[in-house]
Design a protein around this motif. Structure first.
Motif, PDB file in Angstrom:
ATOM      1  N   MET A   1      20.707 -19.980  31.970  1.00 34.14           N
ATOM      2  CA  MET A   1      19.589 -19.125  31.645  1.00 34.14           C
ATOM      3  C   MET A   1      19.357 -18.155  32.803  1.00 34.14           C
ATOM      4  O   MET A   1      19.407 -18.561  33.954  1.00 34.14           O
ATOM      5  N   ARG A   2      19.109 -16.921  32.449  1.00 35.02           N
ATOM      6  CA  ARG A   2      18.799 -15.928  33.477  1.00 35.02           C
ATOM      7  C   ARG A   2      17.300 -15.633  33.469  1.00 35.02           C
ATOM      8  O   ARG A   2      16.688 -15.547  32.415  1.00 35.02           O
ATOM      9  N   PHE A   3      16.787 -15.477  34.675  1.00 34.47           N
ATOM     10  CA  PHE A   3      15.383 -15.137  34.851  1.00 34.47           C
ATOM     11  C   PHE A   3      15.270 -13.973  35.812  1.00 34.47           C
ATOM     12  O   PHE A   3      16.039 -13.878  36.776  1.00 34.47           O
ATOM     13  N   MET A   4      14.309 -13.086  35.535  1.00 32.91           N
ATOM     14  CA  MET A   4      13.961 -12.044  36.483  1.00 32.91           C
ATOM     15  C   MET A   4      12.720 -12.533  37.203  1.00 32.91           C
ATOM     16  O   MET A   4      11.749 -12.958  36.575  1.00 32.91           O
ATOM     17  N   ILE A   5      12.789 -12.516  38.514  1.00 32.61           N
ATOM     18  CA  ILE A   5      11.706 -12.955  39.363  1.00 32.61           C
ATOM     19  C   ILE A   5      11.091 -11.695  39.960  1.00 32.61           C
ATOM     20  O   ILE A   5      11.764 -10.956  40.691  1.00 32.61           O
ATOM     21  N   LEU A   6       9.841 -11.410  39.610  1.00 31.82           N
ATOM     22  CA  LEU A   6       9.187 -10.158  39.975  1.00 31.82           C
ATOM     23  C   LEU A   6       8.174 -10.383  41.089  1.00 31.82           C
ATOM     24  O   LEU A   6       7.239 -11.170  40.932  1.00 31.82           O
ATOM     25  N   VAL A   7       8.359  -9.685  42.195  1.00 33.95           N
ATOM     26  CA  VAL A   7       7.417  -9.759  43.307  1.00 33.95           C
ATOM     27  C   VAL A   7       6.385  -8.665  43.082  1.00 33.95           C
ATOM     28  O   VAL A   7       6.721  -7.478  43.063  1.00 33.95           O
ATOM     29  N   LYS A   8       5.139  -9.075  42.897  1.00 33.77           N
ATOM     30  CA  LYS A   8       4.073  -8.112  42.647  1.00 33.77           C
ATOM     31  C   LYS A   8       3.771  -7.329  43.921  1.00 33.77           C
ATOM     32  O   LYS A   8       3.860  -7.845  45.025  1.00 33.77           O
ATOM     33  N   ALA A   9       3.399  -6.065  43.742  1.00 34.57           N
ATOM     34  CA  ALA A   9       3.096  -5.184  44.860  1.00 34.57           C
ATOM     35  C   ALA A   9       1.752  -5.551  45.489  1.00 34.57           C
ATOM     36  O   ALA A   9       0.929  -6.240  44.889  1.00 34.57           O
ATOM     37  N   SER A  10       1.573  -5.065  46.701  1.00 36.23           N
ATOM     38  CA  SER A  10       0.298  -5.214  47.415  1.00 36.23           C
ATOM     39  C   SER A  10      -0.111  -3.835  47.919  1.00 36.23           C
ATOM     40  O   SER A  10       0.670  -2.871  47.838  1.00 36.23           O
ATOM     41  N   GLY A  78       9.491  -5.721  44.233  1.00 39.06           N
ATOM     42  CA  GLY A  78      10.880  -6.135  44.329  1.00 39.06           C
ATOM     43  C   GLY A  78      11.198  -7.156  43.255  1.00 39.06           C
ATOM     44  O   GLY A  78      10.320  -7.580  42.504  1.00 39.06           O
ATOM     45  N   TYR A  79      12.463  -7.537  43.198  1.00 44.33           N
ATOM     46  CA  TYR A  79      12.867  -8.495  42.163  1.00 44.33           C
ATOM     47  C   TYR A  79      14.133  -9.229  42.573  1.00 44.33           C
ATOM     48  O   TYR A  79      14.881  -8.807  43.452  1.00 44.33           O
ATOM     49  N   TRP A  80      14.340 -10.342  41.904  1.00 45.94           N
ATOM     50  CA  TRP A  80      15.605 -11.069  41.924  1.00 45.94           C
ATOM     51  C   TRP A  80      16.010 -11.281  40.474  1.00 45.94           C
ATOM     52  O   TRP A  80      15.163 -11.344  39.585  1.00 45.94           O
ATOM     53  N   LYS A  95       8.759 -21.636  44.491  1.00 45.54           N
ATOM     54  CA  LYS A  95       7.882 -22.403  45.401  1.00 45.54           C
ATOM     55  C   LYS A  95       8.450 -22.474  46.817  1.00 45.54           C
ATOM     56  O   LYS A  95       7.709 -22.615  47.772  1.00 45.54           O
ATOM     57  N   ARG A  96       9.772 -22.355  46.940  1.00 49.42           N
ATOM     58  CA  ARG A  96      10.427 -22.404  48.257  1.00 49.42           C
ATOM     59  C   ARG A  96      10.452 -21.035  48.944  1.00 49.42           C
ATOM     60  O   ARG A  96      10.789 -20.927  50.118  1.00 49.42           O
ATOM     61  N   CYS A  97      10.110 -19.990  48.216  1.00 50.60           N
ATOM     62  CA  CYS A  97      10.181 -18.627  48.722  1.00 50.60           C
ATOM     63  C   CYS A  97       9.133 -18.385  49.811  1.00 50.60           C
ATOM     64  O   CYS A  97       7.992 -18.838  49.688  1.00 50.60           O
ATOM     65  N   PRO A  98       9.496 -17.661  50.872  1.00 48.49           N
ATOM     66  CA  PRO A  98       8.476 -17.260  51.842  1.00 48.49           C
ATOM     67  C   PRO A  98       7.444 -16.365  51.146  1.00 48.49           C
ATOM     68  O   PRO A  98       7.783 -15.668  50.185  1.00 48.49           O
ATOM     69  N   ASN A  99       6.210 -16.379  51.635  1.00 46.54           N
ATOM     70  CA  ASN A  99       5.189 -15.493  51.072  1.00 46.54           C
ATOM     71  C   ASN A  99       5.662 -14.054  51.254  1.00 46.54           C
ATOM     72  O   ASN A  99       5.851 -13.595  52.378  1.00 46.54           O
ATOM     73  N   PRO A 100       5.875 -13.307  50.147  1.00 48.35           N
ATOM     74  CA  PRO A 100       6.402 -11.955  50.274  1.00 48.35           C
ATOM     75  C   PRO A 100       5.403 -10.968  50.878  1.00 48.35           C
ATOM     76  O   PRO A 100       5.787  -9.881  51.304  1.00 48.35           O
ATOM     77  N   PRO A 102       2.916 -11.641  53.645  1.00 52.07           N
ATOM     78  CA  PRO A 102       2.276 -12.537  54.612  1.00 52.07           C
ATOM     79  C   PRO A 102       0.854 -12.101  54.968  1.00 52.07           C
ATOM     80  O   PRO A 102       0.562 -10.916  55.083  1.00 52.07           O
ATOM     81  N   GLY A 103      -0.007 -13.100  55.101  1.00 55.90           N
ATOM     82  CA  GLY A 103      -1.391 -12.839  55.473  1.00 55.90           C
ATOM     83  C   GLY A 103      -2.270 -12.429  54.315  1.00 55.90           C
ATOM     84  O   GLY A 103      -3.456 -12.177  54.489  1.00 55.90           O
ATOM     85  N   THR A 104      -1.687 -12.333  53.113  1.00 58.22           N
ATOM     86  CA  THR A 104      -2.474 -11.967  51.933  1.00 58.22           C
ATOM     87  C   THR A 104      -2.104 -12.904  50.795  1.00 58.22           C
ATOM     88  O   THR A 104      -1.158 -13.675  50.892  1.00 58.22           O
ATOM     89  N   GLU A 105      -2.856 -12.797  49.716  1.00 52.07           N
ATOM     90  CA  GLU A 105      -2.463 -13.511  48.506  1.00 52.07           C
ATOM     91  C   GLU A 105      -1.364 -12.706  47.839  1.00 52.07           C
ATOM     92  O   GLU A 105      -1.444 -11.487  47.766  1.00 52.07           O
ATOM     93  N   ALA A 106      -0.338 -13.377  47.407  1.00 51.42           N
ATOM     94  CA  ALA A 106       0.778 -12.702  46.749  1.00 51.42           C
ATOM     95  C   ALA A 106       1.069 -13.416  45.436  1.00 51.42           C
ATOM     96  O   ALA A 106       0.665 -14.561  45.242  1.00 51.42           O
ATOM     97  N   GLU A 107       1.763 -12.714  44.566  1.00 51.69           N
ATOM     98  CA  GLU A 107       2.099 -13.289  43.273  1.00 51.69           C
ATOM     99  C   GLU A 107       3.524 -12.938  42.919  1.00 51.69           C
ATOM    100  O   GLU A 107       3.971 -11.810  43.125  1.00 51.69           O
ATOM    101  N   ILE A 108       4.238 -13.926  42.403  1.00 54.83           N
ATOM    102  CA  ILE A 108       5.601 -13.728  41.910  1.00 54.83           C
ATOM    103  C   ILE A 108       5.617 -14.176  40.450  1.00 54.83           C
ATOM    104  O   ILE A 108       5.177 -15.282  40.130  1.00 54.83           O
ATOM    105  N   GLU A 109       6.107 -13.302  39.600  1.00 53.91           N
ATOM    106  CA  GLU A 109       6.161 -13.574  38.163  1.00 53.91           C
ATOM    107  C   GLU A 109       7.574 -13.974  37.777  1.00 53.91           C
ATOM    108  O   GLU A 109       8.550 -13.423  38.289  1.00 53.91           O
TER     109      GLU A 109
END
Length: 143
Positions: A1-10, A78-80, A95-100, A102-109
């Protein structure tokens, strides 16, 4: 299965603030672990929306809207693309990913990518053959 992992902007990523050396190192190590596990298909960061555009479709009309775009929480920094066995596996990797951010709340979809089989009978044999030709051409152009 392929997934796109989306790093939300700040606000910082939209302002063009580049990641620190520490974050680049941590993300490099994370990406290396993904690659060694055979999970990583592709990954890239995106320039801020101020350098982007959108094309809006309204019937046969097309209009271009230049960035920046206002709703930062709706933007992607960004994305993977990962090949994993399940959504649960993708969640465990995230869950293993570094906070994209740092110092703020971040979200990855996490979003699953459609495969040809997902489209059922609507994907005719002709359309399936066309899809296979396109994918073969894409692979050829990468060589």
């Amino acid at each position: 299965m392929r997934f796109m992992i989306l790093v939300k902007a700040s606000a910082d990523s939209e302002a063009g603030v580049m990641p620190s050396e520490e974050l680049l190192t941590a993300m490099g190590n994370f990406n290396e672990a993904l690659a060694q596990a055979g999970v990583l298909v592709s990954a890239d960061g995106l320039h801020p929306s101020s350098k982007g555009s959108r094309v809006r479709f309204s019937g046969d009309k097309r209009s271009v809207i230049d960035g920046p775009f206002i709703e930062t929480k709706e933007l992607i920094a960004g994305y993977w693309v990962w090949e994993v066995t399940s959504k649960e596996e993708a969640i465990e990797w995230v869950k293993r990913c570094p906070n994209p951010m740092p110092g703020t709340e971040a979200e990855i979809e996490i979003r699953q990518i459609f495969t040809a089989e997902d489209f059922g009978a609507e994907l005719t044999p002709e359309a399936r053959a066309q899809e296979e030709r396109i994918r073969a051409q894409m692979m050829k152009s990468k060589i």
